[in-house]
Design an enzyme around this catalytic site. Structure first.
Site, PDB file in Angstrom:
ATOM      1  N   GLY A  46       6.442   4.479  -0.908  1.00 29.86           N
ATOM      2  CA  GLY A  46       6.236   4.802   0.431  1.00 29.86           C
ATOM      3  C   GLY A  46       5.167   4.289   1.148  1.00 29.86           C
ATOM      4  O   GLY A  46       4.626   3.185   0.490  1.00 29.86           O
ATOM      5  N   GLN A  51       0.511   0.873   7.496  1.00 32.08           N
ATOM      6  CA  GLN A  51      -0.209   0.171   6.447  1.00 32.08           C
ATOM      7  C   GLN A  51       0.258  -1.866   7.092  1.00 32.08           C
ATOM      8  O   GLN A  51      -0.232  -2.658   5.776  1.00 32.08           O
ATOM      9  CB  GLN A  51       0.576   0.233   5.024  1.00 32.08           C
ATOM     10  CG  GLN A  51       0.169   1.950   5.000  1.00 32.08           C
ATOM     11  CD  GLN A  51       0.491   2.108   3.449  1.00 32.08           C
ATOM     12  OE1 GLN A  51       1.534   3.107   3.282  1.00 32.08           O
ATOM     13  NE2 GLN A  51       0.611   2.099   2.090  1.00 32.08           N
ATOM     14  N   CYS A  92      -1.734   4.563  -4.178  1.00 35.68           N
ATOM     15  CA  CYS A  92      -1.385   4.099  -2.519  1.00 35.68           C
ATOM     16  C   CYS A  92      -1.270   2.620  -2.169  1.00 35.68           C
ATOM     17  O   CYS A  92      -2.167   1.888  -2.551  1.00 35.68           O
ATOM     18  CB  CYS A  92      -2.189   4.743  -1.143  1.00 35.68           C
ATOM     19  SG  CYS A  92      -1.808   3.796   0.910  1.00 35.68           S
ATOM     20  N   LEU A  93      -0.425   1.717  -1.934  1.00 37.81           N
ATOM     21  CA  LEU A  93      -0.637   0.104  -1.855  1.00 37.81           C
ATOM     22  C   LEU A  93      -1.922   0.256  -0.946  1.00 37.81           C
ATOM     23  O   LEU A  93      -1.152  -1.563  -1.378  1.00 37.81           O
ATOM     24  CB  LEU A  93       0.965  -0.102  -1.106  1.00 37.81           C
ATOM     25  CG  LEU A  93       2.232   0.307  -1.931  1.00 37.81           C
ATOM     26  CD1 LEU A  93       3.441  -0.312  -1.456  1.00 37.81           C
ATOM     27  CD2 LEU A  93       2.392  -0.484  -3.417  1.00 37.81           C
ATOM     28  N   HIS A 134       1.516  12.392   2.673  1.00 36.63           N
ATOM     29  CA  HIS A 134       0.899  11.218   1.973  1.00 36.63           C
ATOM     30  C   HIS A 134       1.048  10.509   3.163  1.00 36.63           C
ATOM     31  O   HIS A 134       0.553   9.627   4.091  1.00 36.63           O
ATOM     32  CB  HIS A 134       0.686  10.500   0.700  1.00 36.63           C
ATOM     33  CG  HIS A 134       0.564   9.451  -0.021  1.00 36.63           C
ATOM     34  ND1 HIS A 134      -0.502   9.503  -0.366  1.00 36.63           N
ATOM     35  CD2 HIS A 134       0.572   7.890   1.267  1.00 36.63           C
ATOM     36  CE1 HIS A 134      -1.119   7.977  -0.423  1.00 36.63           C
ATOM     37  NE2 HIS A 134       0.086   6.861   0.930  1.00 36.63           N
ATOM     38  N   GLU A 135       2.612  10.014   3.156  1.00 38.84           N
ATOM     39  CA  GLU A 135       2.313   8.603   4.414  1.00 38.84           C
ATOM     40  C   GLU A 135       2.625   8.900   5.675  1.00 38.84           C
ATOM     41  O   GLU A 135       2.334   8.490   6.775  1.00 38.84           O
ATOM     42  CB  GLU A 135       4.460   7.858   4.374  1.00 38.84           C
ATOM     43  CG  GLU A 135       4.547   7.765   3.027  1.00 38.84           C
ATOM     44  CD  GLU A 135       3.452   6.981   2.718  1.00 38.84           C
ATOM     45  OE1 GLU A 135       3.286   6.308   3.472  1.00 38.84           O
ATOM     46  OE2 GLU A 135       3.725   6.809   1.359  1.00 38.84           O
ATOM     47  N   HIS A 138      -1.194   8.616   7.153  1.00 33.17           N
ATOM     48  CA  HIS A 138      -1.237   6.926   7.546  1.00 33.17           C
ATOM     49  C   HIS A 138      -0.808   7.171   9.284  1.00 33.17           C
ATOM     50  O   HIS A 138      -1.544   6.032   9.341  1.00 33.17           O
ATOM     51  CB  HIS A 138      -0.706   6.138   6.484  1.00 33.17           C
ATOM     52  CG  HIS A 138      -0.963   5.689   5.093  1.00 33.17           C
ATOM     53  ND1 HIS A 138      -1.554   5.086   5.277  1.00 33.17           N
ATOM     54  CD2 HIS A 138       0.296   6.255   3.900  1.00 33.17           C
ATOM     55  CE1 HIS A 138      -2.159   5.380   3.893  1.00 33.17           C
ATOM     56  NE2 HIS A 138      -0.921   5.142   2.905  1.00 33.17           N
TER      57      HIS A 138
HETATM   58 NI    NI Z   1      -0.485   4.933   1.558  1.00 31.00          NI
END
Ligand code: NI
Length: 169
Positions: A46, A51, A92-93, A134-135, A138
């Site tokens: 995701g 981000q 998380c990226l 989660h997304e 963000h």
């Molecule tokens: Ni994330």
């Protein structure tokens, strides 16, 4: 298509509040393509626009094994979340290499526009439910490590800052 640099925690830009997407136009289509390419390249499941330093309500997700079932959520809203919660290991990226437990609703219902600007209703449980929550965090300027204890969070912050310095060398 192009890869976009992913902001790394604790970059303060990750804490910005995203605004609704005004029009699903060519610019948004390009952004979706670039975000998908960036997510696949980074082996993520995701990625939120926040981000990649675009503060608009857009998320891309693909939890499939084959990495060929992209889900695009534009202006997503959670309309129902189960009272039942589960503790799941998240990563998380924007916080590479860090995994820790976060408690989230085990099932949700959400609405969002799809790539063509059409309204879609989503019912999700398990990994997809976790990923959507989660997304969407963000988009509110929230990174999952903010759910962890201050001690853990500080340890992660120190580690990430050290990592960033090493990469500059
Ligand atoms: Ni994330």
């Amino acid at each position: 298509m192009a890869l976009i640099p992913i902001l790394l925690y604790p970059d303060p830009r990750l804490n910005k509040l995203a605004k609704p997407v005004q029009a699903v136009d060519r610019r948004i289509h390009q952004l979706i393509d670039d975000m998908l390419e960036t997510m696949y390249e980074a082996n993520g499941i995701g990625l939120a626009a926040s981000q990649v330093d675009v503060h608009e309500r857009l998320v891309v997700i693909d939890i499939s094994q084959e990495r060929n079932q992209p889900l695009v959520l534009i202006n997503p809203e959670i309309v129902w979340a189960s009272e039942e919660k589960h503790l799941n290991e998240e990563g998380c990226l924007s916080v590479p290499g860090i995994y820790d437990g976060v408690e989230r609703s085990s099932a949700i219902k959400a609405t969002a526009l799809d790539r063509s600007g059409k309204q879609q209703n989503i019912e999700a449980e398990g990994l997809l439910a976790v990923c959507i929550q989660h997304e969407m965090d963000h988009l509110l300027g929230k990174v999952f490590v903010q759910y962890l204890s201050p001690l853990k969070r500080n340890r992660i912050k120190t580690k990430m800052i050290k990592l960033a310095r090493e990469e500059l060398r």
